[in-house]
Scaffold this motif. Structure first.
Motif, PDB file in Angstrom:
ATOM      1  N   MET A  23     -47.143  15.585 -10.790  1.00 24.28           N
ATOM      2  CA  MET A  23     -47.514  14.187 -10.767  1.00 24.28           C
ATOM      3  C   MET A  23     -48.221  13.905  -9.464  1.00 24.28           C
ATOM      4  SD  MET A  23     -44.465  12.124 -12.603  1.00 24.28           S
ATOM      5  CE  MET A  23     -43.149  12.632 -11.560  1.00 24.28           C
ATOM      6  N   ASN A  24     -49.142  12.971  -9.521  1.00 26.37           N
ATOM      7  CA  ASN A  24     -49.901  12.684  -8.325  1.00 26.37           C
ATOM      8  C   ASN A  24     -49.763  11.239  -7.882  1.00 26.37           C
ATOM      9  OD1 ASN A  24     -51.305  11.488 -10.358  1.00 26.37           O
ATOM     10  ND2 ASN A  24     -53.287  12.363  -9.830  1.00 26.37           N
ATOM     11  N   GLY A  25     -48.727  10.533  -8.317  1.00 26.58           N
ATOM     12  CA  GLY A  25     -48.543   9.134  -7.944  1.00 26.58           C
ATOM     13  C   GLY A  25     -47.893   9.001  -6.586  1.00 26.58           C
ATOM     14  N   LEU A  26     -47.970   7.808  -6.063  1.00 30.52           N
ATOM     15  CA  LEU A  26     -47.349   7.508  -4.786  1.00 30.52           C
ATOM     16  C   LEU A  26     -45.927   7.018  -5.023  1.00 30.52           C
ATOM     17  CD1 LEU A  26     -50.300   5.431  -3.322  1.00 30.52           C
ATOM     18  CD2 LEU A  26     -49.763   7.809  -2.852  1.00 30.52           C
ATOM     19  N   ALA A  27     -45.064   7.239  -4.066  1.00 30.99           N
ATOM     20  CA  ALA A  27     -43.716   6.681  -4.146  1.00 30.99           C
ATOM     21  C   ALA A  27     -43.813   5.222  -3.726  1.00 30.99           C
ATOM     22  CB  ALA A  27     -42.775   7.446  -3.237  1.00 30.99           C
ATOM     23  N   LEU A  28     -43.515   4.328  -4.651  1.00 32.13           N
ATOM     24  CA  LEU A  28     -43.650   2.902  -4.394  1.00 32.13           C
ATOM     25  C   LEU A  28     -42.291   2.239  -4.554  1.00 32.13           C
ATOM     26  CD1 LEU A  28     -46.814   2.300  -6.537  1.00 32.13           C
ATOM     27  CD2 LEU A  28     -46.734   2.527  -4.076  1.00 32.13           C
ATOM     28  N   HIS A  29     -41.978   1.312  -3.674  1.00 31.93           N
ATOM     29  CA  HIS A  29     -40.701   0.630  -3.772  1.00 31.93           C
ATOM     30  C   HIS A  29     -40.869  -0.870  -3.937  1.00 31.93           C
ATOM     31  CE1 HIS A  29     -38.774   4.384  -2.988  1.00 31.93           C
ATOM     32  NE2 HIS A  29     -39.565   4.561  -1.955  1.00 31.93           N
ATOM     33  N   GLU A  30     -42.089  -1.325  -4.034  1.00 31.36           N
ATOM     34  CA  GLU A  30     -42.393  -2.723  -4.309  1.00 31.36           C
ATOM     35  C   GLU A  30     -43.452  -2.755  -5.384  1.00 31.36           C
ATOM     36  OE1 GLU A  30     -43.800  -4.311  -0.659  1.00 31.36           O
ATOM     37  OE2 GLU A  30     -41.865  -4.208   0.316  1.00 31.36           O
ATOM     38  N   ALA A  52     -40.798  11.297 -20.218  1.00 35.80           N
ATOM     39  CA  ALA A  52     -40.256  11.531 -18.876  1.00 35.80           C
ATOM     40  C   ALA A  52     -41.236  11.098 -17.793  1.00 35.80           C
ATOM     41  CB  ALA A  52     -39.889  13.006 -18.707  1.00 35.80           C
ATOM     42  N   LEU A  53     -42.529  11.354 -17.997  1.00 36.43           N
ATOM     43  CA  LEU A  53     -43.523  10.930 -17.013  1.00 36.43           C
ATOM     44  C   LEU A  53     -43.559   9.414 -16.897  1.00 36.43           C
ATOM     45  CD1 LEU A  53     -45.834  11.501 -15.026  1.00 36.43           C
ATOM     46  CD2 LEU A  53     -47.377  11.331 -16.970  1.00 36.43           C
ATOM     47  N   VAL A  54     -43.542   8.724 -18.019  1.00 30.69           N
ATOM     48  CA  VAL A  54     -43.564   7.258 -17.993  1.00 30.69           C
ATOM     49  C   VAL A  54     -42.309   6.723 -17.318  1.00 30.69           C
ATOM     50  CG1 VAL A  54     -43.434   5.208 -19.475  1.00 30.69           C
ATOM     51  CG2 VAL A  54     -45.120   6.977 -19.941  1.00 30.69           C
ATOM     52  N   HIS A 111     -39.355  -3.869 -10.378  1.00 32.66           N
ATOM     53  CA  HIS A 111     -39.866  -4.900 -11.279  1.00 32.66           C
ATOM     54  C   HIS A 111     -41.108  -4.436 -12.043  1.00 32.66           C
ATOM     55  CE1 HIS A 111     -37.092  -7.149  -8.952  1.00 32.66           C
ATOM     56  NE2 HIS A 111     -37.882  -7.214  -7.906  1.00 32.66           N
ATOM     57  N   ALA A 112     -41.151  -3.179 -12.396  1.00 29.89           N
ATOM     58  CA  ALA A 112     -42.264  -2.675 -13.204  1.00 29.89           C
ATOM     59  C   ALA A 112     -42.077  -3.160 -14.638  1.00 29.89           C
ATOM     60  CB  ALA A 112     -42.283  -1.151 -13.147  1.00 29.89           C
ATOM     61  N   ALA A 113     -42.916  -2.700 -15.523  1.00 27.22           N
ATOM     62  CA  ALA A 113     -42.805  -3.031 -16.933  1.00 27.22           C
ATOM     63  C   ALA A 113     -41.514  -2.455 -17.501  1.00 27.22           C
ATOM     64  CB  ALA A 113     -44.011  -2.473 -17.677  1.00 27.22           C
ATOM     65  N   ASP A 114     -41.100  -2.970 -18.638  1.00 31.92           N
ATOM     66  CA  ASP A 114     -39.876  -2.504 -19.287  1.00 31.92           C
ATOM     67  C   ASP A 114     -40.000  -1.030 -19.631  1.00 31.92           C
ATOM     68  OD1 ASP A 114     -37.307  -2.874 -20.690  1.00 31.92           O
ATOM     69  OD2 ASP A 114     -38.542  -2.430 -22.447  1.00 31.92           O
ATOM     70  N   CYS A 115     -39.157  -0.225 -19.038  1.00 34.98           N
ATOM     71  CA  CYS A 115     -39.226   1.226 -19.167  1.00 34.98           C
ATOM     72  C   CYS A 115     -38.935   1.696 -20.587  1.00 34.98           C
ATOM     73  CB  CYS A 115     -38.260   1.866 -18.175  1.00 34.98           C
ATOM     74  SG  CYS A 115     -38.441   3.645 -18.064  1.00 34.98           S
ATOM     75  N   ASP A 116     -37.941   1.115 -21.236  1.00 34.58           N
ATOM     76  CA  ASP A 116     -37.592   1.543 -22.594  1.00 34.58           C
ATOM     77  C   ASP A 116     -38.749   1.302 -23.558  1.00 34.58           C
ATOM     78  OD1 ASP A 116     -35.059   2.343 -21.779  1.00 34.58           O
ATOM     79  OD2 ASP A 116     -34.145   0.408 -22.273  1.00 34.58           O
ATOM     80  N   THR A 117     -39.363   0.141 -23.461  1.00 35.65           N
ATOM     81  CA  THR A 117     -40.500  -0.164 -24.330  1.00 35.65           C
ATOM     82  C   THR A 117     -41.673   0.752 -24.020  1.00 35.65           C
ATOM     83  OG1 THR A 117     -39.798  -2.476 -24.479  1.00 35.65           O
ATOM     84  CG2 THR A 117     -42.072  -1.991 -25.113  1.00 35.65           C
ATOM     85  N   ALA A 118     -41.939   0.979 -22.745  1.00 34.30           N
ATOM     86  CA  ALA A 118     -43.040   1.868 -22.362  1.00 34.30           C
ATOM     87  C   ALA A 118     -42.812   3.279 -22.892  1.00 34.30           C
ATOM     88  CB  ALA A 118     -43.202   1.883 -20.843  1.00 34.30           C
ATOM     89  N   GLU A 119     -41.586   3.773 -22.789  1.00 36.45           N
ATOM     90  CA  GLU A 119     -41.273   5.118 -23.304  1.00 36.45           C
ATOM     91  C   GLU A 119     -41.468   5.186 -24.820  1.00 36.45           C
ATOM     92  OE1 GLU A 119     -37.853   7.452 -22.101  1.00 36.45           O
ATOM     93  OE2 GLU A 119     -37.467   5.911 -20.578  1.00 36.45           O
ATOM     94  N   LEU A 120     -40.976   4.190 -25.539  1.00 34.68           N
ATOM     95  CA  LEU A 120     -41.099   4.171 -26.993  1.00 34.68           C
ATOM     96  C   LEU A 120     -42.564   4.164 -27.426  1.00 34.68           C
ATOM     97  CD1 LEU A 120     -39.962   3.800 -29.892  1.00 34.68           C
ATOM     98  CD2 LEU A 120     -40.045   1.326 -29.450  1.00 34.68           C
ATOM     99  N   LEU A 121     -43.355   3.284 -26.829  1.00 36.21           N
ATOM    100  CA  LEU A 121     -44.756   3.173 -27.226  1.00 36.21           C
ATOM    101  C   LEU A 121     -45.550   4.414 -26.821  1.00 36.21           C
ATOM    102  CD1 LEU A 121     -45.497  -0.598 -26.537  1.00 36.21           C
ATOM    103  CD2 LEU A 121     -44.547   0.512 -28.585  1.00 36.21           C
ATOM    104  N   THR A 122     -45.214   4.990 -25.681  1.00 35.41           N
ATOM    105  CA  THR A 122     -45.865   6.238 -25.261  1.00 35.41           C
ATOM    106  C   THR A 122     -45.552   7.350 -26.258  1.00 35.41           C
ATOM    107  OG1 THR A 122     -45.785   5.600 -22.942  1.00 35.41           O
ATOM    108  CG2 THR A 122     -46.035   7.952 -23.416  1.00 35.41           C
ATOM    109  N   ALA A 123     -44.292   7.453 -26.660  1.00 38.92           N
ATOM    110  CA  ALA A 123     -43.905   8.470 -27.638  1.00 38.92           C
ATOM    111  C   ALA A 123     -44.689   8.301 -28.934  1.00 38.92           C
ATOM    112  CB  ALA A 123     -42.403   8.397 -27.906  1.00 38.92           C
TER     113      ALA A 123
END
Length: 150
Positions: free
Chosen positions: A1-8, A32-34, A43-55
């Motif tokens: 992965m090439n993202g930054l570690a973000l806490h805000e 897993a990536l999502v 406060h990112a987007a809803d993880c469960d929904t993002a995982e489901l739609l990505t799948a």
């Protein structure tokens, strides 16, 4: 992965890009990536929904496109939420993603509801041509910060 570690919540976008095999094994890897990308931001987007739609997007790409090359997953974190794209080698647009469904899916069939879920649960969705096929995408809004007691 090439993202930054973000806490805000990001003030600019941050993105992750990964090539996935053109097999069913790509689905849990994409989820897993999502999950990892969204857990990096408060406060990112809803993880469960993002995982489901990505799948759903990845499974559709595997099932409905010829195995001529890898599928690519792109997760972009935005100040307003996230956008997920799945790139595949088939230039044909995905079924009923942006057009209204004229008939209800057969409740007894195992498949046929993925695009309906994407349309119903995302803030927006669509597809666009790419030099090597197409990208199918959805966006989700950021989850509001929980209220603190006064």
């Amino acid at each position: 992965m090439n993202g930054l570690a973000l806490h805000e919540r990001p003030t600019e976008s941050a993105s992750w890009r990964m090539a996935l095999p053109h097999t069913a094994a790509a689905v849990p890897v994409a989820r897993a990536l999502v999950r990892t990308a969204l857990s990096e931001v408060e406060h990112a987007a809803d993880c469960d929904t993002a995982e489901l739609l990505t799948a759903e997007l990845v499974a559709n790409a595997v099932e409905h496109t010829a195995g001529r090359g890898p599928i690519e997953l792109v997760v972009e974190l935005l100040p307003t939420g996230c956008q997920v794209e799945v790139h595949d080698p088939d230039p044909a647009p995905p079924g009923q993603l942006t057009r209204p469904v004229m008939e209800e899916p057969d409740l007894w069939q195992e498949g046929g509801r993925g695009l309906l879920l994407i349309r119903a649960l995302s803030a927006s969705c669509g597809h666009r041509p790419t030099p090597r096929g197409k990208a199918v995408w959805f966006t989700l809004p950021a989850v509001p910060a929980p209220r603190r007691p006064l």
